[in-house]
Design an enzyme around this catalytic site. Structure first.
Site, short mmCIF file in Angstrom:
data_model
loop_
_atom_site.label_atom_id
_atom_site.label_comp_id
_atom_site.label_asym_id
_atom_site.label_seq_id
_atom_site.Cartn_x
_atom_site.Cartn_y
_atom_site.Cartn_z
CE1 TYR A 24 -56.55 36.77 45.82
CE2 TYR A 24 -58.17 35.87 44.28
CZ TYR A 24 -56.90 36.36 44.55
OH TYR A 24 -55.97 36.42 43.53
CE1 TYR A 178 -58.65 27.32 46.37
CE2 TYR A 178 -57.55 28.25 44.46
CZ TYR A 178 -58.71 27.97 45.15
OH TYR A 178 -59.92 28.33 44.62
CG HIS A 179 -53.59 28.15 42.44
ND1 HIS A 179 -52.97 28.84 43.45
CD2 HIS A 179 -54.61 28.93 42.01
CE1 HIS A 179 -53.58 30.01 43.61
NE2 HIS A 179 -54.57 30.08 42.76
CE LYS A 540 -54.93 30.19 29.56
NZ LYS A 540 -56.40 30.40 29.63
CG ASP A 544 -56.61 33.02 32.01
OD1 ASP A 544 -56.37 32.72 33.19
OD2 ASP A 544 -57.37 32.37 31.27
CG HIS A 546 -56.44 30.22 36.30
ND1 HIS A 546 -56.20 31.55 36.53
CD2 HIS A 546 -56.45 29.62 37.52
CE1 HIS A 546 -56.09 31.76 37.83
NE2 HIS A 546 -56.24 30.61 38.45
#
Length: 666
Positions: A24, A178-179, A540, A544, A546
């Protein structure tokens, strides 16, 4: 067994074809990323996996206010067709399998890719690859969403219908669990939430009536998945076998797919990055290898493509050498071992069969719960809350060492690592990259045909408003020279924007006695002196998405008795400072994992001073190298926390002390 027969096992057996080897990758600018791709392909990588920067992922141009500090950090900026052509220069698209981790703007990046293929003479019918194009998991875990759920599903449907007709070898949606695991999902949640998402997508396509019933199995056959594999690799093997069996049942029973090939569970994987540690990062090499075994050992559940994180991703951006190390790991397993010479070594195992059956039963029960709620879209709030709760449980187990993490909460004694010593141990994106990208973007805009741009965008807007498939008009926009931000702005005007639930307020509170009592008592005592509850603003800044760390900090602060203000992701420094002023916050906490902490925190601290809020302590958490932590404290930041600071109660106690010192100094 005799020595001779032992030697003959597997002799002459036809080896299975190995999975696609990927890394990646993407950073800085398109020229540097193209060089990286070509070098990796020369080293034996067999497929591309493109990482886009956050402005590209969220539909902004590099000169947008929200893009400040984010350009080229977590991926490559692609603002227009010129960028895409440079990114892919010298790479034969009709021979390459390309994965693009892109979601909200997936239709646009696919349009740029197809426009590039058209210009280079690569036939659309020969293009192979994947766009992730899974928006529901963005609402739940990764945060690069733009539009509300219904129009987002419509855009996914448009890409699927278009690809089925025009790009038949392409995977137009890559349902991503995945996340979910990165956000703390249990194996059962991974199974059920990912499959519920796939059902929502296919139900949307079927309801559109745009695919004839006789061809629907072909559409189902192009749905792929992207999964995560963690350290409990027996459980992960069973999870993957369960995924395959459940998907086969759903395809057969819900959609009537008769061709077994179209019911196959086709997936790519990046193994778990959540479990990579900042302390003793050399241990991550073993972790990555063990996690890879979970998706390669079982032939019936083997990944079609594997990309491995680098050993030092918990420290910062990996260097080409670090990526090469992970690529070599794949090649050694595929070519030096006899793994690919045998059938499935787990067939007939009662232990594996029992675990697979258990996972399937629990996942079906959770799927039934989601179905009763009206499906994945209707259950977004529920799924988000469950993920936050699961992650809270995982974090708590690490804090108490019930979940052992070597080098973090057990066996922390260590020798200095020569791998992390010295300058250049991690790659740092040159700050000049952003200004250079903005300069190229402005030059691109000035060289275009303004009337053609206006006409193309008007056609895109009309298609969106009228319910027509937006792919052809998006490709026309790409060829005309429209930018990522212009495409995003046009569709924002039609569809509006969305703010996903945070899951914090709804998450079940931690009531276990003992662990939190000391901090709760300190919070209560100081709150009594203040005359009101300690108010903690969690923000935040930037793009981003996440949010897992911010959510866990917010939940723990709530559980120890603080009043918490957390409005979710994607805020400007100006918005956070305004909230600190309006809310009369006692302390501000910033979470930044994109590498943009220096410019974003610098701007925020300047704004705090201009508003007369310089006495409010600011703390920052994220993947922050030690030298950057020194810079942040030079800006006036009171404390910096990185993944090694896993004891959340210690952070809460620090916050109490910071507020108390501020009050005494006031």
């Amino acid at each position: 067994m005799s020595d001779k027969s032992s030697k003959d096992v597997g002799k002459g057996a036809e080896r299975d074809k190995p999975w696609l080897f990927r890394t990646y990758a993407g950073h800085s600018n398109v020229a540097k990323s193209n060089e990286l791709y070509r070098n990796n392909l020369a080293k034996g990588q067999t497929g591309l996996s493109i990482a886009f920067d956050l402005p590209t992922q969220t539909g902004y141009d590099s000169d947008n206010e929200l893009a400040k500090g984010e350009v080229g950090k977590v991926g490559v900026p692609v603002s227009h067709l010129g960028d895409m052509r440079t990114l892919l220069d010298g790479i034969p698209l009709d021979q390459m399998n390309t994965s693009m981790t892109i979601n909200a703007t997936a239709a646009w990046l696919l349009s740029l890719y197809i426009a590039t293929a058209d210009a280079t003479g690569a036939s659309r019918s020969k293009l192979t690859g994947t766009i992730q194009n899974d928006i529901i998991k963005e609402y739940l875990s990764r945060g690069t969403y733009v539009f509300p759920p219904e129009p987002s599903l419509r855009l996914i449907k448009d890409t699927i219908v278009f690809s089925y007709l025009e790009v038949p070898k392409w995977n137009p949606t890559n349902v991503c669990s995945y996340h979910l695991q990165e956000a703390g999902a249990t194996p059962v949640q991974e199974l059920s939430y990912a499959l519920a998402t796939a059902i929502a997508v296919l139900d949307t396509v079927k309801a559109s009536g745009e695919v004839p019933d006789k061809d629907f199995g072909t559409v189902v056959g192009r749905v792929s998945f992207f999964v995560n594999a963690g350290m409990r690799f027996i459980t992960e093997i069973c999870k993957m076998r369960a995924f395959g069996e459940l998907w086969d049942e759903i395809c057969r029973e819900r959609y009537g797919v008769t061709d077994a090939k179209n019911r196959m569970f086709r997936y790519g994987v990046q193994v778990n990055s959540l479990g990579l540690t900042e302390p003793q990062p050399e241990n991550n090499v073993y972790r990555i290898l063990l996690e890879m075994m979970a998706v390669t050992l079982s032939k019936k559940a083997r990944a079609r493509a594997v990309q491995l994180p680098a050993w030092n991703e918990a420290l910062g951006l990996p260097r080409p050498w670090d990526q090469q190390w992970s690529l070599r790991m794949q090649q050694i397993v595929a070519y030096e071992t006899d793994l690919l010479e045998y059938g499935d070594i787990f067939d007939g195992s009662e232990v594996i069969a029992r675990k697979v059956a258990s996972l399937k039963e629990e996942a079906k029960a959770e799927l039934a719960t989601i179905e009763r709620m009206g499906g994945a879209v209707a259950a977004i709030d529920y799924m988000k809350r469950r993920l936050v709760e699961s992650n809270s449980s995982r974090v708590g187990q690490i804090e108490t060492a019930d979940l052992v993490v070597v080098g973090v909460n057990k066996w922390t004694e260590t020798e200095p690592s020569p791998l992390t010593a010295g300058e250049g141990a991690i790659m740092v994106v040159d700050p000049a990259v952003e200004a250079e990208q903005i300069g190229r973007l402005k030059a691109w805009r000035e060289a275009r045909d303004a009337k053609l741009i206006e006409k193309s965008l008007r056609e895109l807007e009309d298609a969106a408003k009228e319910g027509r498939n937006i792919m052809e008009s998006s490709i026309a926009c790409a060829k005309a020279g429209v930018t990522t931000g212009e495409w995003g702005t046009t569709l924002r005007r039609v569809f509006g924007e969305y703010r996903a639930p945070t899951g914090v307020a709804q998450a079940a509170p931690e009531r276990a006695g003992g662990q939190l009592d000391g901090v709760r008592a300190a919070v209560d005592a100081l709150s009594a002196k203040l005359g009101r509850r300690i108010k903690f603003l969690v923000g935040k800044p930037g793009l981003d998405g996440h949010s897992n760390g911010a959510e866990q900090i917010a939940v723990r602060a709530r559980d120890v008795g603080m009043e918490v203000v957390y409005e979710g992701i994607r805020l400007t420094p100006a918005q956070i400072v305004r909230a600190a002023l309006e809310e009369s916050a006692h302390v501000v906490g910033l979470s930044i994992l994109s590498g943009s902490h220096v410019p974003l925190v610098s701007e925020l601290m300047d704004r705090m001073r201009k508003e007369g809020l310089e006495d409010i302590p600011v703390i920052v958490g994220g993947i922050i190298p030690p030298e950057d932590a020194v810079k942040l404290k030079g800006f006036g930041v009171a404390a910096v926390y990185t993944p090694k600071d896993f004891q959340l109660n210690d952070i809460m106690a620090d916050i109490v002390r910071l507020v108390e010192r501020h009050e005494k100094a006031a």
